[in-house]
Design an enzyme around this catalytic site. Structure first.
Site, mmCIF file in Angstrom:
data_model
loop_
_atom_site.group_PDB
_atom_site.id
_atom_site.type_symbol
_atom_site.label_atom_id
_atom_site.label_comp_id
_atom_site.label_asym_id
_atom_site.label_seq_id
_atom_site.Cartn_x
_atom_site.Cartn_y
_atom_site.Cartn_z
ATOM 1 C CD GLU A 58 -5.293 0.512 -10.686
ATOM 2 O OE1 GLU A 58 -5.500 -0.687 -10.429
ATOM 3 O OE2 GLU A 58 -5.978 1.426 -10.201
ATOM 4 N N GLY A 116 -8.488 -9.383 -9.304
ATOM 5 C CA GLY A 116 -8.166 -10.777 -8.995
ATOM 6 C C GLY A 116 -9.006 -11.726 -9.823
ATOM 7 C CG MET A 161 -11.426 -4.100 -3.373
ATOM 8 S SD MET A 161 -10.128 -3.809 -2.141
ATOM 9 C CE MET A 161 -11.069 -3.040 -0.816
ATOM 10 C CD GLU A 162 -11.240 0.091 -6.347
ATOM 11 O OE1 GLU A 162 -10.696 -0.002 -5.236
ATOM 12 O OE2 GLU A 162 -10.937 -0.623 -7.333
ATOM 13 C CG ASP A 189 -4.638 -10.545 -7.038
ATOM 14 O OD1 ASP A 189 -5.434 -11.014 -6.215
ATOM 15 O OD2 ASP A 189 -4.837 -9.441 -7.605
#
Length: 252
Positions: A13, A79, A176-177, A200
């Site tokens: 990224e 996701g 997750m962030e 995903d």
């Protein structure tokens, strides 16, 4: 000098944003590498936080402490938990939530954080400009929508977990962030928004799909950041010491 802060979690990224930057210099702070430069005519600071909410929050606070920021953008892969989303689609966050924060034993909703609330709403002016970007990019072969990002310290693979988060929080994507970065920005009164591209879809083995599509997601988010940097941002301070963002399209 004012900067746009860009926080990403992973090397892939970071590299796609770095490809857009000119006049680059680097600054090491607490073992974090802050990359300073320009995207188009905007001064930017790019930093890779590492994965997870603690890494993201720590990095964001160090960024805010050391640079005079106009806003913070978090971008990267995510996701899909909304069944209408496919690989390569993009969600611009209208608000974010920590799906794994749970003090419901004390009568609060799951995701509620004391002093914060059930979720964190992204900056309305940033949302407005990204809505214009979305309208401009409608002819692409992928979907861009405003939606809800749900963050937690787990890489979601279970279908049951995906469905729970989607229903419980009306969320579109998981990462997750994002919500940890948003919380720090909220507490520090820094305008925030997140861009997430679908890498995903949780199905029991989506870690492989994530690896296969990380480069695509990174590039797609970077392209939207590049478009955003063609806008001019100004901050006006009011007597109550709060700040509001105003935007004008940059005339090149």
């Amino acid at each position: 000098m004012k900067y746009i802060g860009i926080v990403v979690a992973m090397e892939e990224e970071k590299q796609e944003i770095l490809n857009l930057m000119t006049e680059i210099e680097e600054k090491q702070i607490y073992n974090l590498n802050f990359i300073i430069g320009k995207i188009k005519k905007k001064n930017c600071v790019l930093v890779e936080s590492g994965i997870g909410k603690v890494n993201a929050a720590r990095t964001t606070q160090i960024l805010i402490d050391n640079f005079d920021l106009e806003c913070v953008i978090n971008e990267g892969a995510a996701g899909a938990i909304n069944y209408s989303l496919n690989i390569g689609d993009v969600v611009i966050a209208k608000h974010v939530v920590q799906h794994d924060f749970d003090i419901s034993a004390f009568g609060h909703n799951q995701g509620y954080i004391t002093g914060i609330g059930d979720n964190i709403i992204c900056d309305q002016q940033l949302i407005s400009i990204f809505e214009e970007i979305i309208n401009k990019m409608q002819e692409n072969d992928f979907q861009i929508k405003l939606g809800v990002v749900a963050s937690g310290d787990v890489f979601c693979t279970q279908i049951e977990m995906k469905e729970h988060i989607n229903i419980k929080f009306n969320a579109d994507v998981v990462d997750m962030e994002c919500a940890a970065i948003a919380q720090v920005c909220y507490l520090d009164n820094i305008p925030f928004i997140s861009i997430r591209c679908i890498s995903d879809i949780p199905n029991g083995s989506n870690e492989t799909t994530f690896d296969e599509n990380l480069d695509l997601a990174s590039k797609r988010c970077a392209n939207i950041v590049n478009e955003f940097c063609s806008w001019k941002i100004r901050i006006y301070n009011y007597s109550d010491k709060t700040s509001k963002l105003f935007y004008k399209k940059l005339i090149n």
